[in-house]
Design an enzyme around this catalytic site. Structure first.
Site, PDB file in Angstrom:
ATOM      1  N   SER A 175       0.948  -1.121  -0.049  1.00 55.64           N
ATOM      2  CA  SER A 175      -0.016  -0.029  -0.050  1.00 55.64           C
ATOM      3  C   SER A 175       0.785   1.218  -0.170  1.00 55.64           C
ATOM      4  O   SER A 175       0.555   2.336   0.536  1.00 55.64           O
ATOM      5  CB  SER A 175      -1.010   0.020   1.118  1.00 55.64           C
ATOM      6  OG  SER A 175      -0.342  -0.237   2.385  1.00 55.64           O
TER       7      SER A 175
ATOM      8  N   PHE B 246       3.587   3.837  -2.464  1.00 58.23           N
ATOM      9  CA  PHE B 246       3.119   4.521  -3.738  1.00 58.23           C
ATOM     10  C   PHE B 246       2.858   3.683  -4.904  1.00 58.23           C
ATOM     11  O   PHE B 246       1.688   3.838  -5.557  1.00 58.23           O
ATOM     12  CB  PHE B 246       4.404   5.354  -4.096  1.00 58.23           C
ATOM     13  CG  PHE B 246       4.584   6.642  -3.265  1.00 58.23           C
ATOM     14  CD1 PHE B 246       3.761   7.617  -3.678  1.00 58.23           C
ATOM     15  CD2 PHE B 246       5.788   6.544  -2.460  1.00 58.23           C
ATOM     16  CE1 PHE B 246       4.016   8.859  -2.910  1.00 58.23           C
ATOM     17  CE2 PHE B 246       5.717   7.917  -1.639  1.00 58.23           C
ATOM     18  CZ  PHE B 246       5.093   9.006  -1.722  1.00 58.23           C
ATOM     19  N   GLY B 247       3.480   2.536  -5.015  1.00 57.62           N
ATOM     20  CA  GLY B 247       3.328   1.574  -6.210  1.00 57.62           C
ATOM     21  C   GLY B 247       1.681   0.917  -6.129  1.00 57.62           C
ATOM     22  O   GLY B 247       0.877   0.976  -6.991  1.00 57.62           O
TER      23      GLY B 247
ATOM     24  N   GLU C 102      18.469  15.111   5.180  1.00 61.23           N
ATOM     25  CA  GLU C 102      17.412  15.856   5.986  1.00 61.23           C
ATOM     26  C   GLU C 102      17.462  15.527   7.448  1.00 61.23           C
ATOM     27  O   GLU C 102      17.221  16.532   8.173  1.00 61.23           O
ATOM     28  CB  GLU C 102      15.984  15.299   5.289  1.00 61.23           C
ATOM     29  CG  GLU C 102      16.007  15.983   3.779  1.00 61.23           C
ATOM     30  CD  GLU C 102      14.881  15.257   2.965  1.00 61.23           C
ATOM     31  OE1 GLU C 102      14.378  15.805   1.939  1.00 61.23           O
ATOM     32  OE2 GLU C 102      14.472  14.029   3.300  1.00 61.23           O
TER      33      GLU C 102
ATOM     34  N   ASP D 192      10.243   0.137  -5.822  1.00 53.53           N
ATOM     35  CA  ASP D 192      11.267  -0.037  -5.460  1.00 53.53           C
ATOM     36  C   ASP D 192      11.729  -1.666  -5.345  1.00 53.53           C
ATOM     37  O   ASP D 192      12.988  -1.863  -5.390  1.00 53.53           O
ATOM     38  CB  ASP D 192      11.403   0.380  -3.729  1.00 53.53           C
ATOM     39  CG  ASP D 192      11.696   1.747  -3.559  1.00 53.53           C
ATOM     40  OD1 ASP D 192      11.527   2.520  -4.713  1.00 53.53           O
ATOM     41  OD2 ASP D 192      11.642   2.263  -2.199  1.00 53.53           O
TER      42      ASP D 192
HETATM   43  C1  LIG Z   1      13.043   7.962   4.491  1.00 50.44           C
HETATM   44  C2  LIG Z   1      12.730   7.989   2.989  1.00 50.44           C
HETATM   45  C3  LIG Z   1      12.596   9.463   2.408  1.00 50.44           C
HETATM   46  C4  LIG Z   1      12.383   9.198   0.975  1.00 50.44           C
HETATM   47  N1  LIG Z   1      12.237  10.322   0.351  1.00 50.44           N
HETATM   48  C5  LIG Z   1      11.971  10.539  -0.924  1.00 50.44           C
HETATM   49  C6  LIG Z   1      11.682  11.862  -1.543  1.00 50.44           C
HETATM   50  O1  LIG Z   1      12.019  12.642  -1.114  1.00 50.44           O
HETATM   51  N2  LIG Z   1      11.383  11.322  -2.881  1.00 50.44           N
HETATM   52  C7  LIG Z   1      11.079  10.360  -3.513  1.00 50.44           C
HETATM   53  O2  LIG Z   1      10.629  10.491  -4.832  1.00 50.44           O
HETATM   54  N3  LIG Z   1      11.259   9.311  -2.821  1.00 50.44           N
HETATM   55  C8  LIG Z   1      11.612   9.235  -1.526  1.00 50.44           C
HETATM   56  N4  LIG Z   1      12.052   8.062  -0.964  1.00 50.44           N
HETATM   57  C9  LIG Z   1      11.828   6.741  -1.498  1.00 50.44           C
HETATM   58  C10 LIG Z   1      10.151   6.488  -1.951  1.00 50.44           C
HETATM   59  O3  LIG Z   1       9.416   6.686  -0.578  1.00 50.44           O
HETATM   60  C11 LIG Z   1       9.851   5.263  -2.358  1.00 50.44           C
HETATM   61  O4  LIG Z   1      10.785   4.952  -3.710  1.00 50.44           O
HETATM   62  C12 LIG Z   1       8.783   4.680  -2.596  1.00 50.44           C
HETATM   63  O5  LIG Z   1       8.017   4.763  -1.330  1.00 50.44           O
HETATM   64  C13 LIG Z   1       8.350   3.274  -3.263  1.00 50.44           C
HETATM   65  O6  LIG Z   1       7.278   2.769  -3.247  1.00 50.44           O
HETATM   66  P1  LIG Z   1       6.840   1.457  -3.200  1.00 50.44           P
HETATM   67  O7  LIG Z   1       5.367   1.218  -3.294  1.00 50.44           O
HETATM   68  O8  LIG Z   1       7.689   0.586  -4.188  1.00 50.44           O
HETATM   69  O9  LIG Z   1       7.401   0.808  -1.887  1.00 50.44           O
HETATM   70  P2  LIG Z   1       6.734   1.426  -0.473  1.00 50.44           P
HETATM   71  O10 LIG Z   1       6.285   2.877  -0.489  1.00 50.44           O
HETATM   72  O11 LIG Z   1       8.222   1.108   0.509  1.00 50.44           O
HETATM   73  O12 LIG Z   1       5.585   0.345   0.046  1.00 50.44           O
HETATM   74  C14 LIG Z   1       5.742  -1.109   0.330  1.00 50.44           C
HETATM   75  C15 LIG Z   1       4.274  -1.639   0.838  1.00 50.44           C
HETATM   76  O13 LIG Z   1       4.615  -2.848   0.624  1.00 50.44           O
HETATM   77  C16 LIG Z   1       3.970  -3.281   2.010  1.00 50.44           C
HETATM   78  N5  LIG Z   1       4.534  -4.801   2.050  1.00 50.44           N
HETATM   79  C17 LIG Z   1       5.947  -5.088   2.144  1.00 50.44           C
HETATM   80  N6  LIG Z   1       6.078  -6.183   2.536  1.00 50.44           N
HETATM   81  C18 LIG Z   1       4.941  -6.701   2.454  1.00 50.44           C
HETATM   82  C19 LIG Z   1       4.491  -8.188   2.727  1.00 50.44           C
HETATM   83  N7  LIG Z   1       5.493  -9.169   2.713  1.00 50.44           N
HETATM   84  N8  LIG Z   1       2.978  -8.385   2.432  1.00 50.44           N
HETATM   85  C20 LIG Z   1       2.245  -7.399   2.541  1.00 50.44           C
HETATM   86  N9  LIG Z   1       2.648  -6.101   2.218  1.00 50.44           N
HETATM   87  C21 LIG Z   1       3.810  -5.822   2.305  1.00 50.44           C
HETATM   88  C22 LIG Z   1       4.369  -2.225   2.952  1.00 50.44           C
HETATM   89  O14 LIG Z   1       3.718  -2.489   4.195  1.00 50.44           O
HETATM   90  C23 LIG Z   1       4.176  -1.204   2.322  1.00 50.44           C
HETATM   91  O15 LIG Z   1       2.611  -0.779   2.347  1.00 50.44           O
HETATM   92  C24 LIG Z   1      12.115   8.088   0.506  1.00 50.44           C
HETATM   93  C25 LIG Z   1      12.060   6.744   1.180  1.00 50.44           C
HETATM   94  C26 LIG Z   1      12.441   6.897   2.378  1.00 50.44           C
HETATM   95  C27 LIG Z   1      12.450   5.682   3.086  1.00 50.44           C
END
Ligand SMILES: Cc1cc2nc3c(=O)[nH]c(=O)nc-3n(C[C@H](O)[C@H](O)[C@H](O)COP(=O)(O)OP(=O)(O)OC[C@H]3O[C@@H](n4cnc5c(N)ncnc54)[C@H](O)[C@@H]3O)c2cc1C
Length: 467
Positions: free
Chosen positions: A18, A20-21, A180, A320
């Site tokens: 849940s 961004f993706g 930051e 990610d």
């Molecule tokens: C501290 C920090 C600062 C950042 N700052 C920036 C910024 O300034 N600008 C920018 O563009 N990006 C930034 N990023 C990066 C950005 O947040 C990520 O690239 C982005 O969140 C990736 O999205 P995602 O959906 O791939 O993963 P995530 O947002 O990490 O979401 C993963 C989801 O999967 C769920 N999940 C994981 N494992 C399981 C499982 N086994 N079963 C069920 N659910 C699961 C988690 O609960 C979560 O909801 C930052 C990241 C961090 C940690």
């Protein structure tokens, strides 16, 4: 692809995660003729880029982590299930998730996996006991309690040596998160807490940003990295480059100079780790079960040009968790990947294309930015690179735009106004449990020797492990 399956039900898209993706995948499918099941192990959509503001008392968790269920309440085709995905059966097309002791098996026709990444300690997981990362709400709250707890302990300290240790903060990793955080800890010490203690002067605190490479914000290039470095030093942050952390314990960190090989110590109660990422373990599982897909060194899935895994055109990996050349681990990569995957599913259900006819995913780089202090940021958009107040305004506008929900935006603007215009911060609550809960849980699960030791130390000398 047909939108009615053999069993007569609608085509079902299971989205895992849940962040961004996951959220943007569900958003782009909300009017499609499909059923969406969004499974996540956290009940919120976490806006990670502002976690450091929760850690340093500016924002509350509510502003950056609205309940996913409420965010998608109006998506009539979407069901949210809380659960940690344990297994993905690609052949029988099922996802098994676990909530406490209950397993749930959810069938899928299409699957979008967006489980992101977690902190990496580069094989030194024992460092986590004393230097938490910054990936989750728990991390940010723990960190807030560790930072504020260190000042409290400094006020009570009996020797100058202890006072120095409790007012020294080490941030490992000079990427955007490290920069930051270091900037905000410095502002906390120099502005918010100034004059609030009687035995110590918080303005005499030491904030040290330790980086293994030879530059701050290396991916943003020398110009912006240089600006950020200079601004941090102006704020009193000590930047130590070419410095590899080789040890972390209750009392501080051990550092090896990567140029001279010299070993040195920094005595510090409060340490933060923001130095590396490791993809969710589901990436490895998917790759192993595919027909030849590999993972990279960080465990990210080396996806096909259409973001699927080999042999399974109905299984997308985004955000990610995916490894695509030129796509950084940033929110935009996840949003664009999820949108692309949702579009392919929609087009194919409408009979507009087959999987073989998909155009490859194309990433549009919209730039990157990092704040250093209030009113100061660095920003890179295409070839344009700038820093200072203008960059900070751009940062402000962009973060507000991407925050989910009007309420969050309004409350956030108010909190920012309070924090940036005056000295106070609205979210300075912290409890002892926030520091120790993670260790206690790890010890309870019986699988972490370091956590048990750290908790035992707590019983005899609470100062040792609070920071
Ligand atoms: C501290 C920090 C600062 C950042 N700052 C920036 C910024 O300034 N600008 C920018 O563009 N990006 C930034 N990023 C990066 C950005 O947040 C990520 O690239 C982005 O969140 C990736 O999205 P995602 O959906 O791939 O993963 P995530 O947002 O990490 O979401 C993963 C989801 O999967 C769920 N999940 C994981 N494992 C399981 C499982 N086994 N079963 C069920 N659910 C699961 C988690 O609960 C979560 O909801 C930052 C990241 C961090 C940690």
């Amino acid at each position: 692809m047909s939108n009615a399956t053999a069993g007569g039900r609608r085509h079902r898209v299971v989205v895992v995660g849940s962040g961004f993706g996951g959220l943007f995948a569900a958003r782009h499918l909300r009017r499609a003729d499909v059923d969406v099941v969004l499974i996540s192990k956290t009940s919120t959509h976490l806006f990670q880029p502002l976690l450091y503001q929760v850690a340093t008392g500016i924002l509350s968790t509510g502003e950056i982590a609205p309940a996913t269920r409420l965010v998608v309440r109006k998506y009539a085709n979407t069901q949210v299930l809380l659960g940690d995905v344990q297994d993905i059966d690609l052949v029988n097309r099922t996802v098994t998730s676990r909530l406490l002791s209950q397993d749930t098996v959810t069938p899928f026709d299409s699957l979008i996996v967006a489980t992101g990444a977690q902190q990496s300690y580069f094989g030194n997981d024992q460092f986590a006991t004393y230097a938490p990362g910054m990936k989750t709400i728990d991390d940010a709250l723990e960190l807030r309690a560790r930072i504020l707890g260190s000042f409290e302990e400094a006020e009570l300290a009996q020797t100058q040596e202890d006072r120095d240790r409790f007012t020294t903060f080490v941030v490992v990793g000079a990427g955007p998160t490290g920069v930051e955080l270091a900037g905000q800890i410095s502002e906390l010490a120099n502005r918010t807490l100034a004059g609030a203690f009687r035995s110590i002067d918080s303005r005499e605190s030491r904030v040290v940003l330790v980086e293994g490479a030879n530059a701050v914000l290396a991916p943003m290039g020398p110009k912006l990295g240089g600006k950020a470095h200079a601004q941090l030093e102006k704020m009193g942050v000590e930047v130590q480059l070419n410095s590899m952390v080789t040890g972390v314990d209750a009392r501080g960190v051990t550092i090896k100079d990567s140029q001279t090989g010299d070993i040195r110590r920094i005595e510090a109660a409060c340490k933060v780790w923001s130095a590396g990422v490791q993809a969710s373990p589901l990436g490895k599982m998917l790759a192993e079960r595919s027909k030849g897909t590999e993972t990279d060194r960080a465990g990210r899935v080396v996806v096909e040009p259409d973001l699927t895994i080999k042999g399974y055109p109905n299984v997308f990996v985004v955000g990610d968790l995916m490894a695509v050349p030129g796509v950084p681990g940033m929110a935009q990569g996840a949003i664009q990947g999820a949108t692309y995957a949702a579009e392919q599913i929609k087009k194919e259900l409408k009979g507009k294309q087959t999987p073989a006819e998909r155009k490859p995913f194309h990433y549009l780089n919209k730039g990157s930015m990092a704040t250093i202090s209030r009113f100061n940021a660095v920003c890179q958009i295409g070839k344009l690179e700038f820093g200072g107040f203008l960059a900070w305004l751009a940062w402000l506008a962009l973060h507000l735009y991407y925050l989910i929900g009007y309420r969050s935006r309004i409350v956030t603007v108010f909190q920012w106004f309070v924090s940036f215009s005056g000295r106070n911060r609205g979210q300075m609550a912290a409890t002892e449990q926030w520091v120790f809960a993670r260790l206690a849980l790890e010890a309870l699960n019986g699988n972490d020797e370091d956590a048990r030791e750290a908790l035992e130390e707590t019983g005899t000398d609470s100062k040792e492990s609070t920071g």
